[in-house]
Every structure is written in C-alpha cells, then in structure tokens.
Design a protein around this motif. Structure first.
Motif, PDB file in Angstrom:
ATOM      1  N   GLU A   1       0.829  -1.206   0.000  1.00 52.77           N
ATOM      2  CA  GLU A   1       0.000   0.000   0.000  1.00 52.77           C
ATOM      3  C   GLU A   1       0.864   1.257   0.000  1.00 52.77           C
ATOM      4  O   GLU A   1       0.558   2.241  -0.675  1.00 52.77           O
ATOM      5  N   LEU A   2       1.970   1.206   0.750  1.00 54.50           N
ATOM      6  CA  LEU A   2       2.855   2.367   0.857  1.00 54.50           C
ATOM      7  C   LEU A   2       3.677   2.572  -0.408  1.00 54.50           C
ATOM      8  O   LEU A   2       3.876   3.712  -0.857  1.00 54.50           O
ATOM      9  N   LEU A   3       4.153   1.454  -1.012  1.00 51.22           N
ATOM     10  CA  LEU A   3       5.011   1.513  -2.201  1.00 51.22           C
ATOM     11  C   LEU A   3       4.414   0.626  -3.298  1.00 51.22           C
ATOM     12  O   LEU A   3       4.984  -0.412  -3.643  1.00 51.22           O
ATOM     13  N   PRO A   4       3.287   1.006  -3.878  1.00 50.09           N
ATOM     14  CA  PRO A   4       2.634   0.137  -4.868  1.00 50.09           C
ATOM     15  C   PRO A   4       3.466  -0.087  -6.121  1.00 50.09           C
ATOM     16  O   PRO A   4       3.226  -1.039  -6.866  1.00 50.09           O
ATOM     17  N   TRP A   5       4.463   0.755  -6.349  1.00 49.90           N
ATOM     18  CA  TRP A   5       5.310   0.666  -7.534  1.00 49.90           C
ATOM     19  C   TRP A   5       6.536  -0.224  -7.320  1.00 49.90           C
ATOM     20  O   TRP A   5       7.316  -0.452  -8.236  1.00 49.90           O
ATOM     21  N   LEU A   6       6.736  -0.732  -6.099  1.00 44.72           N
ATOM     22  CA  LEU A   6       7.928  -1.533  -5.811  1.00 44.72           C
ATOM     23  C   LEU A   6       7.759  -2.943  -6.373  1.00 44.72           C
ATOM     24  O   LEU A   6       6.779  -3.624  -6.062  1.00 44.72           O
ATOM     25  N   PRO A   7       8.700  -3.417  -7.209  1.00 45.28           N
ATOM     26  CA  PRO A   7       8.580  -4.770  -7.773  1.00 45.28           C
ATOM     27  C   PRO A   7       8.540  -5.835  -6.683  1.00 45.28           C
ATOM     28  O   PRO A   7       9.157  -5.681  -5.623  1.00 45.28           O
ATOM     29  N   ASP A   8       7.848  -6.915  -6.972  1.00 46.03           N
ATOM     30  CA  ASP A   8       7.705  -7.998  -6.002  1.00 46.03           C
ATOM     31  C   ASP A   8       9.060  -8.532  -5.546  1.00 46.03           C
ATOM     32  O   ASP A   8       9.237  -8.886  -4.381  1.00 46.03           O
ATOM     33  N   SER A   9      10.029  -8.565  -6.445  1.00 49.80           N
ATOM     34  CA  SER A   9      11.346  -9.118  -6.113  1.00 49.80           C
ATOM     35  C   SER A   9      12.075  -8.298  -5.054  1.00 49.80           C
ATOM     36  O   SER A   9      13.009  -8.794  -4.413  1.00 49.80           O
ATOM     37  N   LEU A  10      11.657  -7.043  -4.849  1.00 49.42           N
ATOM     38  CA  LEU A  10      12.310  -6.179  -3.868  1.00 49.42           C
ATOM     39  C   LEU A  10      11.480  -6.018  -2.597  1.00 49.42           C
ATOM     40  O   LEU A  10      11.806  -5.189  -1.746  1.00 49.42           O
ATOM     41  N   CYS A  11      10.427  -6.814  -2.476  1.00 45.65           N
ATOM     42  CA  CYS A  11       9.534  -6.708  -1.313  1.00 45.65           C
ATOM     43  C   CYS A  11       9.844  -7.732  -0.224  1.00 45.65           C
ATOM     44  O   CYS A  11       9.201  -7.720   0.826  1.00 45.65           O
ATOM     45  N   HIS A  12      10.802  -8.624  -0.471  1.00 46.34           N
ATOM     46  CA  HIS A  12      11.016  -9.723   0.472  1.00 46.34           C
ATOM     47  C   HIS A  12      11.892  -9.335   1.658  1.00 46.34           C
ATOM     48  O   HIS A  12      11.826  -9.981   2.706  1.00 46.34           O
ATOM     49  N   ALA A  13      12.698  -8.306   1.516  1.00 47.46           N
ATOM     50  CA  ALA A  13      13.523  -7.853   2.638  1.00 47.46           C
ATOM     51  C   ALA A  13      12.624  -7.260   3.723  1.00 47.46           C
ATOM     52  O   ALA A  13      11.530  -6.774   3.435  1.00 47.46           O
ATOM     53  N   PRO A  14      13.070  -7.284   4.980  1.00 48.30           N
ATOM     54  CA  PRO A  14      12.283  -6.630   6.032  1.00 48.30           C
ATOM     55  C   PRO A  14      12.327  -5.108   5.873  1.00 48.30           C
ATOM     56  O   PRO A  14      13.393  -4.530   5.651  1.00 48.30           O
ATOM     57  N   TYR A  15      11.175  -4.488   6.003  1.00 44.34           N
ATOM     58  CA  TYR A  15      11.068  -3.027   5.995  1.00 44.34           C
ATOM     59  C   TYR A  15      10.415  -2.591   7.297  1.00 44.34           C
ATOM     60  O   TYR A  15       9.485  -3.241   7.784  1.00 44.34           O
ATOM     61  N   CYS A  16      10.898  -1.489   7.833  1.00 47.52           N
ATOM     62  CA  CYS A  16      10.294  -0.896   9.022  1.00 47.52           C
ATOM     63  C   CYS A  16       9.939   0.556   8.731  1.00 47.52           C
ATOM     64  O   CYS A  16      10.431   1.153   7.766  1.00 47.52           O
ATOM     65  N   ARG A  17       9.094   1.103   9.585  1.00 49.38           N
ATOM     66  CA  ARG A  17       8.791   2.527   9.526  1.00 49.38           C
ATOM     67  C   ARG A  17       8.955   3.097  10.922  1.00 49.38           C
ATOM     68  O   ARG A  17       8.432   2.543  11.888  1.00 49.38           O
TER      69      ARG A  17
END
Length: 219
Positions: free
Chosen positions: A111-127
């Motif tokens: 929802e926050l980064l709808p343009w981010l490719p799936d391959s770059l979504c697997h790392a942990p992200y925090c806010r």
C-alpha cells in the motif's frame, strides 16, 4: 480469546516471531515475565502459538495452527524458522521493538510503495515513529566486506526506481544494517565508505549482541 491474546497474535504475525521478552515489552505493561510465560503456555496448548527453541533457555513462537486458519495463511507459517529467517526475524524484532519503529506487513508495504517490484519486497522493511522508511540488512555471519557488498547491492537495485530515488532525495529512506558488536559495526561502516555506492543514502548500523548466539548455533 482475550484482547491481549489478539495483540500477541498480531505482533507474532507482524514480526513473524515472538518471544516472552518481546511480548512482555509490547503487551504486558507492569506485569511480571512469569505472567507472560503462563499466557503463552496456554496459547500454545490452545493452538494459537507454536513454540520452538531459540537459544537455551529462551524459546520463540510462531503462529499456531488455529491462528493461521483464522488469518487465512498456509500451515507453513507454523513451522520453525529456517537458519537464515530465524536470525533475520529475531534481529528485526529486537531492533524494532526497542527503537520506536514498526515492521511493515507485506500488505502495508504494498500500500505504501505500490510501484515496488515484487522481487524487492522480500527484505524486512520498518517505519519509524517519524515516518522514515527503513530497509533492514541483517549480518548472518559474513565478513564486513561481504555484508557491505550485499548492502550496496540492495541499494543499487532500488535507486534505479524513480519513486525510490525520490524517497532517498527527500531523506525519507535509510538503509539499516544489524550486526553483532560495535567493533564489527565500525568495520562494516569502513568497508561501505571504501566502496563506490550511493553515498546520499542514509546509513544506520546498529548492534544486536544476541545475534552472536544464533551465529554460533548455526555453525
């Protein structure tokens, strides 16, 4: 199921791991650690949590069979974490819950980064509480040079995306590296500084001393 039970399940879902110490910090304000262990033992018996050994005498928890059915997940989420997933998820749990930040669920990241490719979504992200987006790279026991190369590669893949480059330009993104000791943190920073990488990216290196025990466990 009590409201507190639901909070424990939500935290375990978000961080993919829970510990009695983390639940004590997040949910059991002013109560003893013994009170936490009684609740998690009951939730394991009821199938809401699944218990596994972390570093003796400490255990960790994943979602239990009843919880994954309730949330619509595969039973795979009840299995023990693998040799890479365990130190990553444990380090992120400790870093986030003691530092005023929250690990993003995959749905929140999309929802926050709808343009981010799936391959770059697997790392942990925090806010962070201030709205800063963080991508986490956890030291899995490699050399400082190896870790710095991995971290630089993480960044190079993202700066090619215009929307991500804009986040970096606005100072709304930082790379976080979690390692074991202050001495190794200094070596990683020195290795990063020697490399030709995107130096305008904010870099934060934090130490999680308990990672050392998981490195020894995996040897």
């Amino acid at each position: 199921m009590t409201d507190r039970d639901q909070q424990i399940i939500r935290h375990t879902d978000r961080y993919r791991i829970g510990t009695n110490a983390a639940y004590h910090s997040l949910v059991f304000d002013g109560q003893s650690l013994n009170a936490v262990t009684k609740v998690t033992a009951r939730m394991c018996r009821e199938g809401w949590l699944q218990r596994y050994r972390l570093v003796p005498p400490e255990d960790y928890f994943t979602l239990g069979p009843k919880a994954v059915r309730h949330l619509g997940y595969s039973l795979k989420r009840t299995e023990p974490l693998g040799p890479q997933a365990l130190p990553i998820d444990y380090a992120v749990l400790l870093f986030a819950t003691h530092g005023g930040r929250t690990r993003l669920l995959r749905s929140e990241l999309n929802e926050l980064l709808p343009w981010l490719p799936d391959s770059l979504c697997h790392a942990p992200y925090c806010r962070t509480s201030g709205g800063m987006l963080e991508m986490i790279r956890v030291d899995l026991g490699g050399s400082p040079n190896h870790i710095s190369k991995k971290a630089a590669r993480d960044c190079s893949k993202r700066v090619e995306i215009p929307e991500f480059a804009e986040l970096i330009e606005r100072q709304q993104f930082q790379l976080v590296v979690l390692t074991t000791t202050k001495a190794k943190a200094r070596l990683i920073r020195q290795a990063m500084e020697r490399m030709s990488w995107q130096c305008n990216i904010r870099l934060h290196i934090a130490t999680i001393p308990r990672l050392t025990f998981l490195h020894l466990r995996n040897q």
